[in-house]
Design a protein around this motif. Structure first.
Motif, PDB file in Angstrom:
ATOM      1  N   UNK A 167       2.015  12.006  -1.140  1.00  0.00           N
ATOM      2  CA  UNK A 167       2.665  13.298  -0.944  1.00  0.00           C
ATOM      3  C   UNK A 167       3.979  13.125  -0.202  1.00  0.00           C
ATOM      4  N   UNK A 168       3.968  12.307   0.836  1.00  0.00           N
ATOM      5  CA  UNK A 168       5.191  12.075   1.610  1.00  0.00           C
ATOM      6  C   UNK A 168       6.280  11.447   0.743  1.00  0.00           C
ATOM      7  N   UNK A 169       5.903  10.477  -0.088  1.00  0.00           N
ATOM      8  CA  UNK A 169       6.890   9.821  -0.957  1.00  0.00           C
ATOM      9  C   UNK A 169       7.454  10.798  -1.987  1.00  0.00           C
ATOM     10  N   UNK A 170       6.592  11.632  -2.536  1.00  0.00           N
ATOM     11  CA  UNK A 170       7.050  12.634  -3.509  1.00  0.00           C
ATOM     12  C   UNK A 170       7.993  13.620  -2.829  1.00  0.00           C
ATOM     13  N   UNK A 190       0.864  -1.175   0.000  1.00  0.00           N
ATOM     14  CA  UNK A 190       0.000   0.000   0.000  1.00  0.00           C
ATOM     15  C   UNK A 190       0.905   1.231   0.000  1.00  0.00           C
ATOM     16  N   UNK A 191       0.302   2.391  -0.136  1.00  0.00           N
ATOM     17  CA  UNK A 191       1.105   3.616  -0.069  1.00  0.00           C
ATOM     18  C   UNK A 191       1.744   3.762   1.313  1.00  0.00           C
ATOM     19  N   UNK A 192       1.075   3.284   2.335  1.00  0.00           N
ATOM     20  CA  UNK A 192       1.656   3.316   3.679  1.00  0.00           C
ATOM     21  C   UNK A 192       2.918   2.484   3.765  1.00  0.00           C
ATOM     22  N   UNK A 193       2.882   1.280   3.174  1.00  0.00           N
ATOM     23  CA  UNK A 193       4.078   0.432   3.139  1.00  0.00           C
ATOM     24  C   UNK A 193       5.193   1.122   2.367  1.00  0.00           C
ATOM     25  N   UNK A 194       4.849   1.677   1.212  1.00  0.00           N
ATOM     26  CA  UNK A 194       5.835   2.354   0.385  1.00  0.00           C
ATOM     27  C   UNK A 194       6.446   3.557   1.083  1.00  0.00           C
ATOM     28  N   UNK A 195       5.602   4.360   1.716  1.00  0.00           N
ATOM     29  CA  UNK A 195       6.100   5.548   2.422  1.00  0.00           C
ATOM     30  C   UNK A 195       7.023   5.160   3.573  1.00  0.00           C
TER      31      UNK A 195
END
Length: 165
Positions: A74-77, A31-36
């Motif tokens: 947004x955090x990953x970017x 998920x985006x949470x895992x990725x972040x």
């Protein structure tokens, strides 16, 4: 499918002549949470010039609040831009059975982030793949090995004009 059949592996062979190496840090089901959570360590370890973010599908399939997904993207970017990497964001869509309101809200966050951060938005490649039954796994959600060369070429064609770093 084997890793050497995947589109990131095939994309690497297309970018290698330009001196660009693809580090495939994806994990199926992320998920985006895992990725972040994983991205800061990956950025520190690899110091990439380019970051391709193609996350959010699993958030959507699980019905996560799009605002939470947007926050993680947004955090990953921001993390990627902070190390002076060029960022590519891939548009993600959810199946229509999630309802128009949810689907629209989910879909619109990607162009909004692309505009906000002035980063390229890569179209959702699955739209071109899902119409070909021979390219899809039995689950109807994931492309099979036969689709991978098309996806690699599609992504290459979209990002290649932006690779002049």
């Amino acid at each position: 499918m084997q890793a050497n059949e995947s589109w990131p592996y095939l994309l690497d062979s297309k970018l290698d002549p330009q001196g660009i190496t693809v580090i495939n840090a994806s994990i199926s089901g992320d998920t985006t949470g895992n990725g972040a959570a994983r991205l800061p360590e990956l950025l520190s370890k690899h110091q990439p010039d380019f970051v391709f973010i193609g996350l959010g599908a699993n958030d959507g399939l699980r019905g996560f609040n799009p605002a939470v997904t947007q926050k993680q993207l947004t955090q990953m970017i921001e993390d990627s831009l902070a190390i002076d990497a060029d960022v590519f964001l891939m548009q993600v869509r959810v199946p229509p059975n999630y309802g128009k309101r949810y689907s629209d809200r989910f879909e619109k966050m990607y162009p909004k982030l692309s505009d906000k951060f002035d980063i390229p938005l890569v179209p959702f490649f699955l739209e071109h793949v899902i119409i070909n039954n021979e390219w899809m796994m039995d689950d109807g959600l994931h492309p099979n090995a036969d689709a991978q060369p098309f996806i690699a070429q599609f992504v290459y064609d979209e990002i290649h004009p932006h690779l002049s770093k």
